[in-house]
Write a protein that holds these residues in place. Sequence first.
Motif, PDB file in Angstrom:
ATOM      1  N   LEU A   6       0.830  -1.203   0.000  1.00 31.97           N
ATOM      2  CA  LEU A   6       0.000   0.000   0.000  1.00 31.97           C
ATOM      3  C   LEU A   6       0.865   1.253   0.000  1.00 31.97           C
ATOM      4  O   LEU A   6       1.947   1.273   0.590  1.00 31.97           O
ATOM      5  N   GLY A   9      -1.494   6.854   2.675  1.00 29.97           N
ATOM      6  CA  GLY A   9      -2.807   7.427   2.426  1.00 29.97           C
ATOM      7  C   GLY A   9      -3.807   6.439   1.852  1.00 29.97           C
ATOM      8  O   GLY A   9      -4.999   6.709   1.812  1.00 29.97           O
ATOM      9  N   GLN A  10      -3.351   5.277   1.414  1.00 29.21           N
ATOM     10  CA  GLN A  10      -4.231   4.276   0.814  1.00 29.21           C
ATOM     11  C   GLN A  10      -4.808   3.370   1.895  1.00 29.21           C
ATOM     12  O   GLN A  10      -4.132   3.029   2.864  1.00 29.21           O
ATOM     13  N   SER A  11      -6.080   2.979   1.725  1.00 25.15           N
ATOM     14  CA  SER A  11      -6.765   2.098   2.675  1.00 25.15           C
ATOM     15  C   SER A  11      -7.107   0.779   2.014  1.00 25.15           C
ATOM     16  O   SER A  11      -7.242   0.700   0.789  1.00 25.15           O
ATOM     17  N   VAL A  37     -10.550  -2.714   8.321  1.00 25.74           N
ATOM     18  CA  VAL A  37     -10.008  -1.706   7.407  1.00 25.74           C
ATOM     19  C   VAL A  37      -8.731  -1.151   8.009  1.00 25.74           C
ATOM     20  O   VAL A  37      -8.682  -0.809   9.184  1.00 25.74           O
ATOM     21  N   ALA A  39      -5.253   1.492   7.112  1.00 25.14           N
ATOM     22  CA  ALA A  39      -4.761   2.575   6.249  1.00 25.14           C
ATOM     23  C   ALA A  39      -3.256   2.732   6.451  1.00 25.14           C
ATOM     24  O   ALA A  39      -2.778   2.734   7.593  1.00 25.14           O
ATOM     25  N   ILE A  41      -0.090   4.810   6.822  1.00 25.19           N
ATOM     26  CA  ILE A  41       0.244   6.174   7.220  1.00 25.19           C
ATOM     27  C   ILE A  41       1.573   6.582   6.594  1.00 25.19           C
ATOM     28  O   ILE A  41       1.676   7.588   5.922  1.00 25.19           O
ATOM     29  N   VAL A  52       0.758   1.949  10.228  1.00 31.90           N
ATOM     30  CA  VAL A  52      -0.605   1.837   9.713  1.00 31.90           C
ATOM     31  C   VAL A  52      -1.590   2.325  10.766  1.00 31.90           C
ATOM     32  O   VAL A  52      -1.272   2.372  11.962  1.00 31.90           O
ATOM     33  N   LYS A  53      -2.785   2.669  10.312  1.00 32.83           N
ATOM     34  CA  LYS A  53      -3.857   3.049  11.226  1.00 32.83           C
ATOM     35  C   LYS A  53      -4.900   1.945  11.177  1.00 32.83           C
ATOM     36  O   LYS A  53      -5.381   1.572  10.109  1.00 32.83           O
ATOM     37  N   PRO A  73      -7.414  -3.461  -1.730  1.00 31.62           N
ATOM     38  CA  PRO A  73      -7.528  -1.996  -1.651  1.00 31.62           C
ATOM     39  C   PRO A  73      -8.972  -1.513  -1.775  1.00 31.62           C
ATOM     40  O   PRO A  73      -9.778  -2.104  -2.494  1.00 31.62           O
TER      41      PRO A  73
END
Length: 75
Positions: A6, A9-11, A37, A39, A41, A52-53, A73
């Motif tokens: 990833l 900014g991509q989730s 989910v 994301a 960072i 990651v978040k 994605p």
Amino acid sequence: MTLADLKPGQSANICGFSNFGVATQRMMQLGLLEGSVVAMIRKAPAGGPVEVKIMNYALSLRREEANTIQVSPLA
């Protein structure tokens, strides 16, 4: 595609794990569960850790660990 692929900014949705061991169990205890989910960072340069978040908190993982997490994605 893996979590390590990833871009910042991509989730994505977590689809599963490529292997199952002690490290995978630890990641699952931290909230990295199938269907969650996540994301991206940021990524450290030269194959360093990724941040990651997940579930409203930031989590740092080794790049090798992120490569074991299969993701899909989000659009």
